[in-house]
Design a protein around this motif. Structure first.
Motif, mmCIF file in Angstrom:
data_model
loop_
_atom_site.group_PDB
_atom_site.id
_atom_site.type_symbol
_atom_site.label_atom_id
_atom_site.label_comp_id
_atom_site.label_asym_id
_atom_site.label_seq_id
_atom_site.Cartn_x
_atom_site.Cartn_y
_atom_site.Cartn_z
ATOM 1 N N TYR A 1 -48.204 12.069 -47.702
ATOM 2 C CA TYR A 1 -47.568 11.968 -49.025
ATOM 3 C C TYR A 1 -48.258 10.908 -49.892
ATOM 4 O O TYR A 1 -48.554 11.132 -51.068
ATOM 5 C CB TYR A 1 -46.108 11.585 -48.812
ATOM 6 C CG TYR A 1 -45.134 12.026 -49.859
ATOM 7 C CD1 TYR A 1 -45.515 12.264 -51.164
ATOM 8 C CD2 TYR A 1 -43.792 12.208 -49.525
ATOM 9 C CE1 TYR A 1 -44.589 12.667 -52.114
ATOM 10 C CE2 TYR A 1 -42.861 12.608 -50.464
ATOM 11 C CZ TYR A 1 -43.261 12.830 -51.763
ATOM 12 O OH TYR A 1 -42.336 13.210 -52.678
ATOM 13 N N LEU B 1 -39.013 11.561 -47.968
ATOM 14 C CA LEU B 1 -39.213 12.748 -47.150
ATOM 15 C C LEU B 1 -38.076 12.903 -46.128
ATOM 16 O O LEU B 1 -37.532 13.996 -45.941
ATOM 17 C CB LEU B 1 -40.560 12.611 -46.429
ATOM 18 C CG LEU B 1 -41.202 13.846 -45.818
ATOM 19 C CD1 LEU B 1 -41.341 14.962 -46.849
ATOM 20 C CD2 LEU B 1 -42.569 13.478 -45.255
ATOM 21 N N LYS B 2 -37.694 11.786 -45.530
ATOM 22 C CA LYS B 2 -36.597 11.812 -44.543
ATOM 23 C C LYS B 2 -35.300 12.260 -45.212
ATOM 24 O O LYS B 2 -34.522 13.029 -44.659
ATOM 25 C CB LYS B 2 -36.384 10.396 -43.969
ATOM 26 C CG LYS B 2 -37.175 10.118 -42.732
ATOM 27 C CD LYS B 2 -36.662 8.945 -41.924
ATOM 28 C CE LYS B 2 -36.254 7.745 -42.706
ATOM 29 N NZ LYS B 2 -35.970 6.557 -41.921
ATOM 30 N N TYR C 1 -42.046 8.009 -47.198
ATOM 31 C CA TYR C 1 -41.466 8.531 -45.957
ATOM 32 C C TYR C 1 -39.946 8.535 -46.031
ATOM 33 O O TYR C 1 -39.287 9.455 -45.542
ATOM 34 C CB TYR C 1 -41.952 7.709 -44.755
ATOM 35 C CG TYR C 1 -41.673 8.391 -43.441
ATOM 36 C CD1 TYR C 1 -42.392 9.527 -43.073
ATOM 37 C CD2 TYR C 1 -40.684 7.932 -42.584
ATOM 38 C CE1 TYR C 1 -42.134 10.183 -41.872
ATOM 39 C CE2 TYR C 1 -40.425 8.580 -41.387
ATOM 40 C CZ TYR C 1 -41.147 9.710 -41.035
ATOM 41 O OH TYR C 1 -40.889 10.352 -39.858
ATOM 42 N N CYS D 1 -45.673 13.161 -41.353
ATOM 43 C CA CYS D 1 -45.761 13.161 -42.817
ATOM 44 C C CYS D 1 -47.053 13.870 -43.249
ATOM 45 O O CYS D 1 -48.102 13.668 -42.647
ATOM 46 C CB CYS D 1 -45.783 11.706 -43.288
ATOM 47 S SG CYS D 1 -46.048 11.516 -45.055
ATOM 48 N N CYS E 1 -46.445 8.312 -39.709
ATOM 49 C CA CYS E 1 -47.481 9.077 -40.427
ATOM 50 C C CYS E 1 -47.751 10.429 -39.749
ATOM 51 O O CYS E 1 -48.161 11.376 -40.420
ATOM 52 C CB CYS E 1 -48.771 8.276 -40.533
ATOM 53 S SG CYS E 1 -48.576 6.724 -41.444
ATOM 54 N N TYR F 1 -41.673 4.087 -40.309
ATOM 55 C CA TYR F 1 -42.190 5.356 -40.808
ATOM 56 C C TYR F 1 -43.142 5.918 -39.752
ATOM 57 O O TYR F 1 -43.580 5.186 -38.865
ATOM 58 C CB TYR F 1 -42.913 5.174 -42.154
ATOM 59 C CG TYR F 1 -44.036 4.168 -42.125
ATOM 60 C CD1 TYR F 1 -43.788 2.826 -42.387
ATOM 61 C CD2 TYR F 1 -45.337 4.552 -41.817
ATOM 62 C CE1 TYR F 1 -44.800 1.895 -42.343
ATOM 63 C CE2 TYR F 1 -46.364 3.621 -41.792
ATOM 64 C CZ TYR F 1 -46.086 2.294 -42.054
ATOM 65 O OH TYR F 1 -47.101 1.376 -42.012
#
Ligand code: SF4
Ligand code: SF4
Length: 126
Positions: free
Chosen positions: A16, A107-108, A104, A13, A10, A8
């Motif tokens: 989140y 989100l991806k 993450y 992002c 950060c 991941y």
């Protein structure tokens, strides 16, 4: 220090994980935050925390957020960074604790569906 590579990022992002409503703190966490702000521990409890849903649970207060509805009060809305990074609670230091971060991943997935690698989730996790 572990050399395990995490899956991941950060930096990609909008914090989140910090939108999670149950950022649980203990007395050591609140004492650290109180020291950071130069305030009495009792005042820190009142100003920075509130009761959680579970009995005896104490959680960080939230602020309004354009992406997630609400987010931890310590997020800088512009930079999406933690403004109390060196005084942040244990739970924040430990998260996610594995090489993958569920937030993450989600989100991806959203970015992939929308074919927009810069898409920022607007899911309200409250
Ligand atoms: S949700 Fe995951 S990737 Fe995003 S800031 Fe938190 S730990 Fe990092
Ligand atoms: S204290 Fe910092 S790292 Fe922890 S939830 Fe709040 S903004 Fe995120």
């Amino acid at each position: 220090m572990s050399s395990e590579r995490v899956l991941y990022n950060c930096d990609r992002c909008p914090a989140y994980c910090c939108s999670y409503p149950r950022i649980i703190v203990n007395k050591t966490d609140v004492k650290r935050l109180a020291k950071h702000f130069g305030m009495e521990v009792e005042k820190a409890y009142k100003k920075l925390t509130k009761k959680g849903h579970e009995k005896g649970e104490v959680v960080l207060r939230h602020q309004k957020d354009e992406h997630f509805g609400t987010i931890c009060q310590f997020i800088d809305p512009e930079t999406r960074g933690c403004t109390v990074y060196h005084a942040r609670p244990r739970i924040c230091r430990d998260f996610p604790g594995t090489k993958r971060c569920g937030y993450y991943e989600f989100l991806k997935f959203e970015r992939m569906l929308l074919e927009d690698p810069d898409y920022v989730s607007t899911t309200n996790s409250e």
